[in-house]
Design a protein around this motif. Sequence first.
Motif, mmCIF file in Angstrom:
data_model
loop_
_atom_site.group_PDB
_atom_site.id
_atom_site.type_symbol
_atom_site.label_atom_id
_atom_site.label_comp_id
_atom_site.label_asym_id
_atom_site.label_seq_id
_atom_site.Cartn_x
_atom_site.Cartn_y
_atom_site.Cartn_z
ATOM 1 N N TYR A 555 5.131 3.493 -22.071
ATOM 2 C CA TYR A 555 4.475 3.513 -20.770
ATOM 3 C C TYR A 555 4.203 4.957 -20.317
ATOM 4 O O TYR A 555 5.047 5.830 -20.396
ATOM 5 N N GLY A 556 2.983 5.179 -19.831
ATOM 6 C CA GLY A 556 2.632 6.464 -19.240
ATOM 7 C C GLY A 556 2.443 7.602 -20.213
ATOM 8 O O GLY A 556 2.388 8.769 -19.809
ATOM 9 N N ARG A 557 2.334 7.311 -21.499
ATOM 10 C CA ARG A 557 2.142 8.393 -22.470
ATOM 11 C C ARG A 557 0.697 8.905 -22.422
ATOM 12 O O ARG A 557 -0.235 8.130 -22.270
ATOM 13 N N GLY A 558 0.541 10.239 -22.571
ATOM 14 C CA GLY A 558 -0.781 10.852 -22.456
ATOM 15 C C GLY A 558 -1.133 11.683 -23.674
ATOM 16 O O GLY A 558 -0.472 11.638 -24.722
ATOM 17 N N TRP A 559 -2.147 12.493 -23.520
ATOM 18 C CA TRP A 559 -2.643 13.277 -24.648
ATOM 19 C C TRP A 559 -1.655 14.332 -25.154
ATOM 20 O O TRP A 559 -1.635 14.613 -26.369
ATOM 21 N N PRO A 560 -0.839 14.949 -24.315
ATOM 22 C CA PRO A 560 0.155 15.885 -24.882
ATOM 23 C C PRO A 560 1.065 15.219 -25.920
ATOM 24 O O PRO A 560 1.361 15.811 -26.959
ATOM 25 N N GLU A 561 1.495 13.978 -25.624
ATOM 26 C CA GLU A 561 2.331 13.261 -26.589
ATOM 27 C C GLU A 561 1.546 12.902 -27.849
ATOM 28 O O GLU A 561 2.101 12.887 -28.960
ATOM 29 N N VAL A 562 0.243 12.622 -27.685
ATOM 30 C CA VAL A 562 -0.594 12.323 -28.857
ATOM 31 C C VAL A 562 -0.618 13.520 -29.804
ATOM 32 O O VAL A 562 -0.444 13.385 -31.028
ATOM 33 N N TRP A 563 -0.839 14.713 -29.260
ATOM 34 C CA TRP A 563 -0.922 15.895 -30.118
ATOM 35 C C TRP A 563 0.420 16.185 -30.787
ATOM 36 O O TRP A 563 0.455 16.602 -31.961
ATOM 37 N N GLN A 564 1.517 15.960 -30.071
ATOM 38 C CA GLN A 564 2.833 16.164 -30.689
ATOM 39 C C GLN A 564 3.035 15.224 -31.872
ATOM 40 O O GLN A 564 3.472 15.641 -32.959
ATOM 41 N N MET A 565 2.703 13.942 -31.661
ATOM 42 C CA MET A 565 2.903 12.978 -32.741
ATOM 43 C C MET A 565 1.915 13.205 -33.884
ATOM 44 O O MET A 565 2.270 13.052 -35.057
ATOM 45 N N ALA A 566 0.693 13.557 -33.554
ATOM 46 C CA ALA A 566 -0.300 13.789 -34.606
ATOM 47 C C ALA A 566 0.106 14.953 -35.494
ATOM 48 O O ALA A 566 0.028 14.878 -36.736
ATOM 49 N N LEU A 567 0.556 16.031 -34.886
ATOM 50 C CA LEU A 567 1.000 17.188 -35.671
ATOM 51 C C LEU A 567 2.195 16.819 -36.542
ATOM 52 O O LEU A 567 2.276 17.208 -37.722
ATOM 53 N N THR A 568 3.128 16.057 -35.971
ATOM 54 C CA THR A 568 4.308 15.627 -36.730
ATOM 55 C C THR A 568 3.922 14.814 -37.955
ATOM 56 O O THR A 568 4.399 15.058 -39.075
ATOM 57 N N VAL A 569 3.043 13.838 -37.750
ATOM 58 C CA VAL A 569 2.644 12.955 -38.850
ATOM 59 C C VAL A 569 1.856 13.722 -39.906
ATOM 60 O O VAL A 569 2.078 13.560 -41.117
ATOM 61 N N LEU A 570 0.956 14.583 -39.475
ATOM 62 C CA LEU A 570 0.117 15.312 -40.424
ATOM 63 C C LEU A 570 0.920 16.291 -41.273
ATOM 64 O O LEU A 570 0.568 16.552 -42.433
ATOM 65 N N VAL A 571 1.989 16.835 -40.730
ATOM 66 C CA VAL A 571 2.789 17.816 -41.471
ATOM 67 C C VAL A 571 3.868 17.147 -42.320
ATOM 68 O O VAL A 571 4.037 17.457 -43.511
ATOM 69 N N LEU A 572 4.624 16.210 -41.723
ATOM 70 C CA LEU A 572 5.814 15.694 -42.389
ATOM 71 C C LEU A 572 5.559 14.528 -43.330
ATOM 72 O O LEU A 572 6.267 14.376 -44.333
ATOM 73 N N LEU A 573 4.562 13.693 -43.047
ATOM 74 C CA LEU A 573 4.313 12.572 -43.948
ATOM 75 C C LEU A 573 3.892 13.023 -45.343
ATOM 76 O O LEU A 573 4.384 12.470 -46.348
ATOM 77 N N PRO A 574 3.013 14.009 -45.484
ATOM 78 C CA PRO A 574 2.700 14.480 -46.840
ATOM 79 C C PRO A 574 3.917 15.052 -47.576
ATOM 80 O O PRO A 574 4.053 14.869 -48.787
ATOM 81 N N ILE A 575 4.810 15.708 -46.825
ATOM 82 C CA ILE A 575 6.025 16.229 -47.468
ATOM 83 C C ILE A 575 6.880 15.076 -47.980
ATOM 84 O O ILE A 575 7.387 15.104 -49.115
ATOM 85 N N GLY A 576 7.044 14.036 -47.154
ATOM 86 C CA GLY A 576 7.797 12.864 -47.587
ATOM 87 C C GLY A 576 7.170 12.192 -48.792
ATOM 88 O O GLY A 576 7.863 11.729 -49.705
ATOM 89 N N TRP A 577 5.848 12.161 -48.825
ATOM 90 C CA TRP A 577 5.147 11.546 -49.956
ATOM 91 C C TRP A 577 5.357 12.348 -51.230
ATOM 92 O O TRP A 577 5.543 11.792 -52.315
ATOM 93 N N ARG A 578 5.369 13.675 -51.109
ATOM 94 C CA ARG A 578 5.547 14.535 -52.273
ATOM 95 C C ARG A 578 6.954 14.414 -52.884
ATOM 96 O O ARG A 578 7.163 14.752 -54.053
#
Length: 701
Positions: A555-578
Amino acid sequence: MSLPKRIAPASASVPNAHTAQLASTGAGWKPLWVMLGGLSALLILAFVSLTQGLADISVKSVVQALISPQDTIDHNMIRGVRLPRTIMGLLSGAALAVAGTLMQTVTRNPLASETTLGVNAGAYLAVAIGSIFMPAVLHQYSLPFAVIGGTLAAMAVYALGGARKGTPLRIALSGMIITLVLSSFTSALILLNQESVKGIFLWGSGSLIQNDWDGVGFLWPWIVGGIALVCLAVRHLDVLTLNEETARSLGQKVAGTRIFAMAIAILIACVSVSVVGPIGFIGLIAPHVVRMSGMTKHGWLIPVSALWGAAILVGADTIARSVVDAYGELPAGAITAMLGAPWLIWLALRISHKSQMNASSGGSSMSVGSLQRRIPYRTLVVIFSILLAVVWITSLTSGTLRIPLSEVLAVLSGQGEDLYRQILIDFRLPRLLVAGLAGMAIAVSGSLLQSAVRNPLGDPQVIGVTGGAGVGALLLMVAIPQISISWLPVAAVIGGVGAAAIVYSVSWRRGLNPTILTLVGIAVSAAGAAIINLLVVQAEMKAAPALAWMAGSTYGRGWPEVWQMALTVLVLLPIGWRLGRRVDLLSFSDESSTGLGLKVRRVRLYVAIVAVLLASIAAANVGAVGFIGLLAPHAARILVGAHHSRAMVISALLGGVLLASADWIGRIVIMPRDLPSGIVTALIGAPYLAFLMYRASRKGH
């Protein structure tokens, strides 16, 4: 009021230190000295307890109030408020200790107690339901509510843990999972009905506060009577500690004795909880303290455990009141949890030496089954990608104001009406993206942790990461609210990493053994939950945001939280895949993995770092959302097998679908109010986990 304790089913045999062997009679002076030590500690702590409180009453006045009471304010305070509170601590501590002793004997499980087996959570939920829907009935019959809730929780743990075939680790994990489910429901009920359940949160943290003798008057006949009945059956309990065939050859009615002992354990635990709330770990600590002295015969074990349980609880309550001037009174249950968590860690390390808890039994098989005719991997990726898109589009159209699909597509393409654009761009879209990305992060974190601890029940919550992240986040929200909320992710990451660091540092000398990792994680989670409860109780009127976080909400999540999660996923998921091939090798035994050239501890550490960061940042943005880290990896392995890189991609897509769907359902099911996403995922996840653990127990895992 208070909650009942849960039962643990019969499990693998108890380690030698906890198995009451008839050859060890406890003869000699040692039992007497241990009993006198417990009695002395209890008397000293009880007196100190009478000197603590808001009112500044001298020691001399306390002594006079006990020996020659007069009609003065101080003496009335001592005899009418502090003394019943101390007696309540004595009775409740004794009840919880004896209940834990009986549970450990009946189940042959050294980890069995009211806390690790989740009885408290069941009773807490039952009392919360009664407070909301039947307050008048609950006021008159709080004990039946607590008994029903605790008994049902105990039965669920018994069944999910593999019944009599369950190992101590499986029982503890079953209790942890049941606690997560029930606690999610309880948090949601309290959050949605705050006016109806005022005061229940303090009680739910375990509090000995008494304003008169009514609680003691209700409690003592049940507890004294229950312990007396058990003391009459000590010879039967001694025989019960032998293996089942030997016990029957001696004429023991094993089933009847177990039912009798467990019924008494549940009853006296629930009586205690119905008055003072769920106070944890007493039933784990006190029996172990006594057994460590060499006492195994129940004629000594039960009364001496009762003495030490009473001393521990009275001491914890004294500590809770000793800081009242600085911070406000702390719940006694939070103190016992913070004392009990290190004890559980020590116990996990101790029993790791026992043959019953070797690595092979601790690390459950990672096999969760598979489809007989497997769907091609690329086809699955396409299917779940389409499903994710469908869920997202459907979610964007739904809400208090229904938005046509054509308008959603128009807004997403840069056109559309201003009203629809504002609703979608400012509210629904960022919330949806946060849910989807956080779901992916939690799912991948669970997939990595399950491989790292070689246990299909590994999860950010079970390993303690979510609890640590919660402590960090709530410390910022509640304790230092003047700090900008933009620091919330940093606080959550620090808390999650700190919890994981404790788990891994304690387990490092055991080679990061999966059994030890999981048990230490459970202990850290319990400590985190205690600190979170403490913070929420101290928050008073600021508890709503904290409760929403605990239930898991987008509830009440906005664009700042989107950018935090997007950066997290883009950086850490490829590392986990590797890490794919190395993670695959972790599914073998440590010896086999090492023989294949894998540096097992180092790889587990790398995997854990990625998983902890993913889970902590997700928790900072959506709170304590459970089960996605369990559900998505399991489903992925069923679909694509144990190939980590492929399973991780499918887990990420499934996690995005699950949390986005939970967010959508939570928005529409009780409009105009929001149902926290964590509650929806618990409703989805509980039946699946019940089936999964039941199937695993049938296969003998």
